[in-house]
Each structure stands twice: as structure tokens, then as C-alpha cells.
Design an enzyme around this catalytic site. Structure first.
Site, PDB file in Angstrom:
ATOM      1  CG  HIS A  51      -0.186   0.327   2.504  1.00 24.45           C
ATOM      2  ND1 HIS A  51       0.645  -0.567   3.112  1.00 24.45           N
ATOM      3  CD2 HIS A  51      -0.156   1.448   3.267  1.00 24.45           C
ATOM      4  CE1 HIS A  51       1.146  -0.038   4.208  1.00 24.45           C
ATOM      5  NE2 HIS A  51       0.685   1.192   4.323  1.00 24.45           N
TER       6      HIS A  51
HETATM    7  N1  UDP Z   1      -4.141  -5.353   8.921  1.00 23.34           N
HETATM    8  C1  UDP Z   1      -5.461  -5.751   9.147  1.00 23.34           C
HETATM    9  N2  UDP Z   1      -6.197  -6.241   8.101  1.00 23.34           N
HETATM   10  C2  UDP Z   1      -5.687  -6.354   6.852  1.00 23.34           C
HETATM   11  C3  UDP Z   1      -4.351  -5.934   6.622  1.00 23.34           C
HETATM   12  C4  UDP Z   1      -3.607  -5.434   7.678  1.00 23.34           C
HETATM   13  O1  UDP Z   1      -5.963  -5.666  10.264  1.00 23.34           O
HETATM   14  O2  UDP Z   1      -6.406  -6.809   5.962  1.00 23.34           O
HETATM   15  C5  UDP Z   1      -3.367  -4.803  10.052  1.00 23.34           C
HETATM   16  C6  UDP Z   1      -1.998  -5.402  10.253  1.00 23.34           C
HETATM   17  O3  UDP Z   1      -2.050  -6.541  11.073  1.00 23.34           O
HETATM   18  C7  UDP Z   1      -1.244  -4.268  10.921  1.00 23.34           C
HETATM   19  C8  UDP Z   1      -1.864  -3.039  10.319  1.00 23.34           C
HETATM   20  O4  UDP Z   1      -3.115  -3.443   9.759  1.00 23.34           O
HETATM   21  O5  UDP Z   1      -1.471  -4.236  12.314  1.00 23.34           O
HETATM   22  C9  UDP Z   1      -0.966  -2.519   9.233  1.00 23.34           C
HETATM   23  O6  UDP Z   1      -1.586  -1.493   8.599  1.00 23.34           O
HETATM   24  P1  UDP Z   1      -0.955  -0.817   7.305  1.00 23.34           P
HETATM   25  O7  UDP Z   1      -0.131  -1.819   6.598  1.00 23.34           O
HETATM   26  O8  UDP Z   1      -2.099  -0.174   6.609  1.00 23.34           O
HETATM   27  O9  UDP Z   1      -0.096   0.371   7.887  1.00 23.34           O
HETATM   28  P2  UDP Z   1       1.416   0.503   8.392  1.00 23.34           P
HETATM   29  O10 UDP Z   1       1.657  -0.524   9.418  1.00 23.34           O
HETATM   30  O11 UDP Z   1       2.301   0.367   7.196  1.00 23.34           O
HETATM   31  O12 UDP Z   1       1.471   1.871   8.954  1.00 23.34           O
END
Ligand code: UDP
Length: 506
Positions: free
Chosen positions: A337
Site C-alpha cells: 500500500h
Molecule cells: N491489517 C489488518 N487487516 C488487513 C491488513 C492489515 O488488520 O487486511 C493490520 C496489520 O495486522 C497491521 C496493520 O493493519 O497491524 C498494518 O496497517 P498498514 O499496513 O495499513 O499500515 P502501516 O503498518 O504500514 O502503517
């Protein structure tokens, strides 16, 4: 009304690591009263005033402000913890500094009350304690799925004492509705709808909206988590209101200035009064930047607690996998993403082609941003070889990751989660602010053929590699980060007791 005025035992001192015992200060108050520290803090915009301007003493129903100001060269009077009967009600005229606004956090360790003095030289104030008292010691500002997930343990920990401002940076309900249901949406939840616009516009709008809310009901402290636009907006709004700022997940650095999040992290850390660093490495990053050591506490990462609360047991996991027609260790999970990957047509195409060529089923819980870009760039055909699903609820996603042979992701939070779930991750990014897992749970690769190579490397002798990972502790701690953070917040808003005697009320 008779009341006892006591000086409480000294504070337990700084809490320096994930393995320290939790702070017990909250539990010291006798049952027949509330142990409180009443500190008056200045909310003026001039910047001349220090944060603390005085201490309020309560005796009988009389409140007296002992002012710290106008005593240049002298140290501030000590701040005693006072035991006040739980049904205390008193009122008094407090003499305030000319031309300043004051807010008064009455921080009690069992109950909490906050009063606002308003502007002016001499204002009446009423103090009511007891179970019916209003309480709003901390306000959390956030706006995305990962912030909600990682703040879940803190929201639960603070309970009625937290209010949440959700900016709506993630505005697609598939990204936050379910999480809010799972963590039990707090009673005071301000939902703003500021997402979907350019970053600068969103930042400006969020600062203004958060400022308005904080100005109307100033909390004892403002908490922000991570490195999002919402977190930066919360930090700047707290700063503009002269409110103590706490940064949860402080000190992460990618040293990649092309990442907007890197600028957000640095700015928030330097604005913060308390930096809650998940790891020792994060603490060192802050020290290198001359953040004073006394502003930093190593807490572990709340994601560990969030995960432990949400992860389904193995029977539930196996049930879910069989409904999806997947076998444990027989598939790959991929999430992509980040702008560097999905906003760049070439990179997005490279990544999707690599995933589609893997020898195992690839499940992709698709982030709305990726879905939009795939459509805009005309790459929809590349999804045909993948099992694309809607974003999953957090427990379901954890179940999926915990059964995967390998995870491929550009996510920040997932890099941490795999270290608890003991799964390998191929991190498709230019840089990472989480080097703690490099070489153990994770490998950093650019978009392109190394994705395939790294996945194959992990697939070679899965049981042996799995056993290797199972023996490595998570670098993000194993204890109760939210209790540590809450203890550090208490120390921030209620300065440590000094041993000097009570200052007599006049
Ligand atoms: N996550 C979730 N459902 C999904 C994909 C990811 O709950 O279908 C959770 C994942 O376990 C993690 C968080 O969302 O805790 C990650 O979010 P994202 O990748 O959007 O953001 P980042 O961590 O890069 O800031």
C-alpha cells in the site's frame, strides 16, 4: 468538612525498559480518600510562562494556589500528593497571573477531575471529586487503521479516562469500523471526516479541528502514535495549546528523507514532552538527536499487546484457513500500500508480476489505495493470478499471517507482528525504520526479482527455518507496554513528590 492532608511516598522513579516491573504509584492511595496532585499549568500563548505555574492545596473546603511565578532564581515549591476525601467539594477564589489563561488538571490516581479556570486575574474555581466527577485525563489523536490497532491496548487501559479524536485520514470504513468494534469504541469519540484530500490540506484542517476540541476541554496530556499526518496534526495542536505531548512509538528512523513519515516522526519526537520508545535502538536514535534522556522511556511496542488480545486460537485459525481452502504453511500473504510502491506504475506492475509468479497461492487483503491505483494504471489483469480479498478484520488477518509460509509486505506494523507470530517477511521497500528484524524475521528487497528469490529462500526447508525463528524473541518487548506508557504519562502530568514539607496554605 474535615480532611487529612498527607505527603505521599516518593515516586518510583523512571521506568527504563520493557522488563521493568510496572509502576505501582496508582495503587498507593488509601481507600478512604483520593490521592491527588493538583498542579496549575499555564495555557497562555506568550511562550513566557513555564508549563507549571503553581500548586493548589486543599484544606477543608478551602483551596489555595501557591504560585510558582515571580520567584526568579528560586526553585518551585514541592508538589505533594494530597489525600482528599472522595466526596470532597470545595470552592475558592484562586489568584491567577495577570493576562494568562489557566487550566488545572486535578490528577487523582483513582479518580480524575479537570477544571478550567478561564482567563483573568482572579477566578472562582470549584473542585468536586468522587465517582461522579468528570474525567478526561488524556486525549488520543489518531486517524488510521494501524494507529487504532496499536492504541487499542491504551484505550482499554485508560478506559473512561481517555477521549479519542479520529481525524478520518483512513476514511474507507473497511479500514476502521471493525477495529473500533473490537476495541470497544470509547465513550468520548470525536469522529472527524478530514480524509481524502492532499496531505498539506489534511494536515491544516486536522490541526484546526483538533485545536478546537483541545481548547474547549484541555486534557492533562495529548497522546499521538506513530508517524501519520494525523499524529503530526495532534502533536502541533497539543503544542499550540501548551499541553503536554506524549509520542507513542517514538525514535523510529529510516533516515530516508523521501518518506513523509520520516519527517513526521522527527517533528513529533522533538515536540514531545515524553517519548515512548519501543526499543533500545529507538532510544539511542533519540539520544543521537539530543533529545534529553529524561524525556525518553523504553516501553516495548503496544502492537505486541494488541496482537495477543486479538489473535484467535489455533482451532479458530485452522477453521478459517479451511473455509478459505488454504493449508497452514501452504500459501503466501501479501499486502502492498505504500506510495513508493503503488503510486508508481512501474513498481506496482513489477510487484504484482512477482507475486503472480510465486509457486504458492498468494492471498492479498487489498488496501483501498492499491485497488485504486491498479484500476487507474490499467493493471487489473495482473490480479487474476492472486486471491484478492477485502481488508480483513484484525483477528482474521492475524490468523491468516500466523498460518502463512511467507509474508510479503511494505507495511510497518506487519514487520513487528511477524516477530511475535514467528513468520518470515519479505519487506518490499526502499528503506525501513524497523531494522530490528533485519536478518532474522525480515529481509528488505526492492520491487523486482528479489521478491521471488527471497520467498523461495524461505520456502526451502520450512520446518527448519520455522524452528529457527521460533527461538528468536521479538525485539518489540513481551510485557505490558500500555501499563508502562500510562505510568510514564502519570509521572509527566503529576511531577514526582519531593521530600520537602508541605507548604502551609494561606
Ligand atoms: N491489517 C489488518 N487487516 C488487513 C491488513 C492489515 O488488520 O487486511 C493490520 C496489520 O495486522 C497491521 C496493520 O493493519 O497491524 C498494518 O496497517 P498498514 O499496513 O495499513 O499500515 P502501516 O503498518 O504500514 O502503517
Amino acid at each position: 468538612m474535615n480532611s487529612r492532608v498527607d505527603v505521599a511516598a516518593a515516586d518510583n522513579g523512571p521506568d527504563n525498559g520493557p522488563d521493568n516491573a510496572p509502576d505501582n504509584g496508582a495503587d498507593n492511595a488509601p481507600d478512604n480518600g483520593l490521592e491527588v496532585v493538583i498542579v496549575v499549568r499555564c495555557g497562555c500563548d506568550s511562550g513566557r510562562c513555564g508549563r507549571r505555574v503553581g500548586v493548589v492545596y486543599a484544606e477543608g473546603s478551602r483551596l489555595t494556589l501557591v504560585n510558582d511565578r515571580g520567584t526568579a532564581g528560586q526553585s518551585a515549591p514541592p508538589v505533594p500528593r494530597q489525600v482528599i476525601p472522595a466526596d470532597f467539594q470545595g470552592s475558592a477564589d484562586l489568584v491567577a497571573c495577570p493576562g494568562t489563561r489557566f487550566w488545572v488538571p486535578f490528577t487523582a490516581f483513582k479518580e480524575h477531575y479537570e477544571g478550567y479556570l478561564g482567563s483573568g486575574r482572579r477566578r472562582p474555581v470549584e473542585l468536586r471529586l468522587g465517582t461522579g466527577a468528570a474525567c478526561d485525563p488524556v486525549t488520543l489523536v489518531c486517524g488510521t487503521r494501524p494507529e487504532l490497532i496499536k492504541c487499542g491496548p491504551l484505550i482499554r487501559y485508560f478506559g473512561e479516562r481517555v477521549s479519542v479524536i479520529y481525524t478520518g485520514q483512513h476514511y474507507d470504513s473497511s479500514m476502521y469500523d471493525q477495529i473500533l468494534r473490537d476495541i470497544a469504541r470509547p465513550g468520548r469519540f470525536h469522529e472527524l471526516a478530514l480524509g481524502g484530500t492532499r496531505r498539506g490540506r489534511q494536515l491544516g484542517a486536522a490541526i484546526a479541528a483538533v485545536d478546537e476540541i483541545l481548547g474547549g476541554a484541555p486534557p492533562a496530556a495529548v497522546l499521538v502514535q506513530g508517524d501519520t499526518t494525523s499524529a503530526l496534526a495532534g502533536a502541533l495542536a497539543a503544542n499550540a495549546n501548551n499541553l503536554p505531548l506524549v509520542h507513542v512509538e517514538a525514535g523510529l528512523r529510516s533516515y530516508d528523507r523521501a518518506m513523509p513519515e520520516e519527517h513526521n516522526r522527527v517533528a513529533i519526537d522533538h515536540l514531545s514532552d515524553l517519548c515512548c520508545a519501543p526499543t533500545e535502538l529507538n532510544r539511542r536514535n533519540l539520544l543521537v538527536e539530543k533529545v534529553p534522556a529524561q524525556r525518553i522511556v523504553v516501553t516495548g511496542n503496544t502492537v505486541v499487546e494488541a496482537l495477543r488480545t486479538a489473535a484467535p486460537d489455533s482451532a479458530a485459525r485452522d477453521g478459517m484457513l479451511s473455509r478459505l481452502g488454504l493449508a497452514a504453511d501452504g500459501y503466501v500473504v501479501a499486502t502492498i500500500h505504500r506510495p513508493e510502491n503503488v503510486d508508481d506504475r512501474h513498481n506496482l506492475e513489477l510487484i504484482l508480476r512477482e507475486l503472480a509468479a510465486l509457486p504458492l497461492p498468494v492471498v492479498v487483503p487489498a488496501h483501498p489505495r492499491m485497488v485504486r491505483r491498479v484500476a487507474e494504471f490499467g493493471l487489473a489483469a495482473l490480479l487474476d493470478g492472486l486471491r484478492v480479498v477485502e481488508p480483513l478484520a484484525y483477528p482474521a488477518f492475524l490468523a491468516l499471517v500466523s498460518g502463512a509460509a511467507v509474508v510479503v509486505s511494505d507495511s510497518g506494523g506487519i514487520q513487528e507482528e511477524v516477530s511475535v507470530l514467528k513468520r518470515p517477511v519479505v519487506v518490499v521497500r526502499r528503506s525501513t525504520e524497523r531494522p530490528e528484524i533485519e536478518g532474522t524475521f525480515g529481509t528488505l528487497v526492492p520491487p523486482g526479482p528479489r521478491i521471488h528469490q527471497e520467498v523461495l529462500r524461505w520456502l526451502d526447508d520450512v520446518p527448519a527455518r520455522r524452528a529457527q525463528l521460533a527461538a528468536i524473541p521479538s525485539p518489540y518487548g513481551d510485557g505490558s507496554p500500555s501499563a508502562r506508557i500510562a505510568a510514564a504519562v502519570r509521572r509527566l502530568v503529576a511531577p514526582p513528590v519531593m521530600s520537602a514539607p508541605m507548604v502551609a496554605a494561606t
